[in-house]
Design an enzyme around this catalytic site. Sequence first.
Site, PDB file in Angstrom:
ATOM      1  N   GLU A  69      38.805  48.870  40.671  1.00 53.57           N
ATOM      2  CA  GLU A  69      38.841  49.304  42.067  1.00 53.57           C
ATOM      3  C   GLU A  69      37.417  49.369  42.616  1.00 53.57           C
ATOM      4  O   GLU A  69      36.717  50.372  42.408  1.00 53.57           O
ATOM      5  CB  GLU A  69      39.463  50.696  42.162  1.00 53.57           C
ATOM      6  CG  GLU A  69      40.878  50.770  41.617  1.00 53.57           C
ATOM      7  CD  GLU A  69      41.650  51.913  42.243  1.00 53.57           C
ATOM      8  OE1 GLU A  69      42.685  51.644  42.844  1.00 53.57           O
ATOM      9  OE2 GLU A  69      41.195  53.072  42.175  1.00 53.57           O
ATOM     10  N   SER A 124      42.478  48.726  49.242  1.00 54.35           N
ATOM     11  CA  SER A 124      43.016  48.152  50.483  1.00 54.35           C
ATOM     12  C   SER A 124      44.070  47.066  50.253  1.00 54.35           C
ATOM     13  O   SER A 124      44.174  46.121  51.042  1.00 54.35           O
ATOM     14  CB  SER A 124      41.878  47.637  51.371  1.00 54.35           C
ATOM     15  OG  SER A 124      41.047  48.717  51.778  1.00 54.35           O
ATOM     16  N   GLY A 182      40.298  52.426  50.647  1.00 55.11           N
ATOM     17  CA  GLY A 182      40.555  53.138  51.896  1.00 55.11           C
ATOM     18  C   GLY A 182      39.758  52.627  53.077  1.00 55.11           C
ATOM     19  O   GLY A 182      39.706  53.277  54.121  1.00 55.11           O
ATOM     20  N   LYS A 239      47.500  60.090  46.086  1.00 63.06           N
ATOM     21  CA  LYS A 239      46.307  60.931  46.283  1.00 63.06           C
ATOM     22  C   LYS A 239      46.720  62.339  46.744  1.00 63.06           C
ATOM     23  O   LYS A 239      47.779  62.821  46.348  1.00 63.06           O
ATOM     24  CB  LYS A 239      45.323  60.242  47.236  1.00 63.06           C
ATOM     25  CG  LYS A 239      44.980  58.825  46.743  1.00 63.06           C
ATOM     26  CD  LYS A 239      43.788  58.187  47.399  1.00 63.06           C
ATOM     27  CE  LYS A 239      43.540  56.818  46.782  1.00 63.06           C
ATOM     28  NZ  LYS A 239      42.362  56.133  47.310  1.00 63.06           N
ATOM     29  N   GLU A 241      37.182  58.447  43.202  1.00 61.40           N
ATOM     30  CA  GLU A 241      37.045  59.661  44.018  1.00 61.40           C
ATOM     31  C   GLU A 241      36.659  60.843  43.137  1.00 61.40           C
ATOM     32  O   GLU A 241      35.851  61.686  43.529  1.00 61.40           O
ATOM     33  CB  GLU A 241      38.347  59.914  44.800  1.00 61.40           C
ATOM     34  CG  GLU A 241      38.471  58.938  45.964  1.00 61.40           C
ATOM     35  CD  GLU A 241      39.889  58.553  46.351  1.00 61.40           C
ATOM     36  OE1 GLU A 241      40.851  59.204  45.905  1.00 61.40           O
ATOM     37  OE2 GLU A 241      40.033  57.552  47.099  1.00 61.40           O
ATOM     38  N   ASN A 287      49.288  55.315  44.136  1.00 61.27           N
ATOM     39  CA  ASN A 287      48.528  56.563  44.024  1.00 61.27           C
ATOM     40  C   ASN A 287      48.599  57.280  45.368  1.00 61.27           C
ATOM     41  O   ASN A 287      47.952  56.867  46.325  1.00 61.27           O
ATOM     42  CB  ASN A 287      47.077  56.228  43.640  1.00 61.27           C
ATOM     43  CG  ASN A 287      46.200  57.464  43.581  1.00 61.27           C
ATOM     44  OD1 ASN A 287      46.678  58.588  43.685  1.00 61.27           O
ATOM     45  ND2 ASN A 287      44.902  57.248  43.414  1.00 61.27           N
ATOM     46  N   HIS A 344      39.441  57.912  38.357  1.00 61.10           N
ATOM     47  CA  HIS A 344      39.449  57.366  39.722  1.00 61.10           C
ATOM     48  C   HIS A 344      38.076  57.590  40.361  1.00 61.10           C
ATOM     49  O   HIS A 344      37.439  58.626  40.145  1.00 61.10           O
ATOM     50  CB  HIS A 344      40.543  58.027  40.562  1.00 61.10           C
ATOM     51  CG  HIS A 344      40.770  57.288  41.844  1.00 61.10           C
ATOM     52  ND1 HIS A 344      39.938  57.449  42.934  1.00 61.10           N
ATOM     53  CD2 HIS A 344      41.685  56.360  42.194  1.00 61.10           C
ATOM     54  CE1 HIS A 344      40.345  56.649  43.903  1.00 61.10           C
ATOM     55  NE2 HIS A 344      41.402  55.974  43.487  1.00 61.10           N
TER      56      HIS A 344
HETATM   57  O1  LIG Z   1      44.038  54.399  43.705  1.00 61.74           O
HETATM   58  C1  LIG Z   1      44.091  53.659  44.685  1.00 61.74           C
HETATM   59  C2  LIG Z   1      42.894  53.181  45.325  1.00 61.74           C
HETATM   60  O2  LIG Z   1      41.965  54.199  45.514  1.00 61.74           O
HETATM   61  C3  LIG Z   1      43.108  52.318  46.508  1.00 61.74           C
HETATM   62  O3  LIG Z   1      43.298  53.045  47.690  1.00 61.74           O
HETATM   63  P1  LIG Z   1      43.634  52.247  49.054  1.00 61.74           P
HETATM   64  O4  LIG Z   1      44.769  51.325  48.715  1.00 61.74           O
HETATM   65  O5  LIG Z   1      44.003  53.303  50.025  1.00 61.74           O
HETATM   66  O6  LIG Z   1      42.403  51.479  49.400  1.00 61.74           O
END
Ligand SMILES: O=C[C@H](O)COP(=O)(O)O
Length: 254
Positions: A166, A212, A172, A12, A98, A10, A96
């Site tokens: 997640e 992460s 993150g 983002k 977010e 992803n 998601h």
């Molecule tokens: O969609 C992916 C997740 O939000 C994980 O993000 P991250 O690997 O940056 O922690």
Amino acid sequence: MARKFFVGGNWKCNGTAEEVKKIVNTLNEAQVPSQDVVEVVVSPPYVFLPLVKSTLRSDFYVAAQNCWVKKGGAFTGEVSAEMLVNLDIPWVILGHSERRALLNESNEFVGDKVAYALAQGLKVIACVGETLEQREAGSTMDVVAAQTKAIADRVSNWSNVVIAYEPVWAIGTGKVASPAQAQEVHDELRKWLAKNVSDDVAATTRIIYGGSVNGGNCKELGGQADVDGFLVGGASLKPEFIDIIKAAEVKKSA
Ligand SMILES: O=C[C@H](O)COP(=O)(O)O
């Protein structure tokens, strides 16, 4: 039926056209396990979807990061599921954390989106997960079950659904869930599916972990019995994403 390992990237809201081309080149040159072993899906921002789709190797697939809850029309700024189908985009990420947190997407709204996208022929990566406060209050499974129930109430065919667990506190932050923490929730979620949907859906639906994940922790996480792959954020923009894809080998040798 064995659940094929799934690795999603992803991206983002990141990247320029130049950076996207660089990431695609790195992916195209990588030696990774075959499609029989791992399904790889990358999710660039909408504007880069055509570029990525037309330049990415044919054994990797693309996903949108969201889509509108129903048929397109007078919804300024939205992109409909029909448009993704029209462009031959096979996958979409929905729910998601977010978007749930920043854009107030409720469980019901996410459930409606999942049902509508599936009905249009898209495959869906549906995200669930608890906040730190909810985990500390001991309500992780209640939260995850309520999020999953809103989907289960609206969906009868689960063959095109991947669930991404997640935990919000791990996204993150560099604070990855321990393999045992991830396995515990994945196991509970599979039991929830068995009880509330069917044994077959519980046995065949892939439950992937996100939060992460990196090149260093992916093997141990991927080695857990109920972890069927990953949804990777930050590390999916880096060459270590290749190592994460290769973690699929842990299941082959298990
Ligand atoms: O969609 C992916 C997740 O939000 C994980 O993000 P991250 O690997 O940056 O922690």
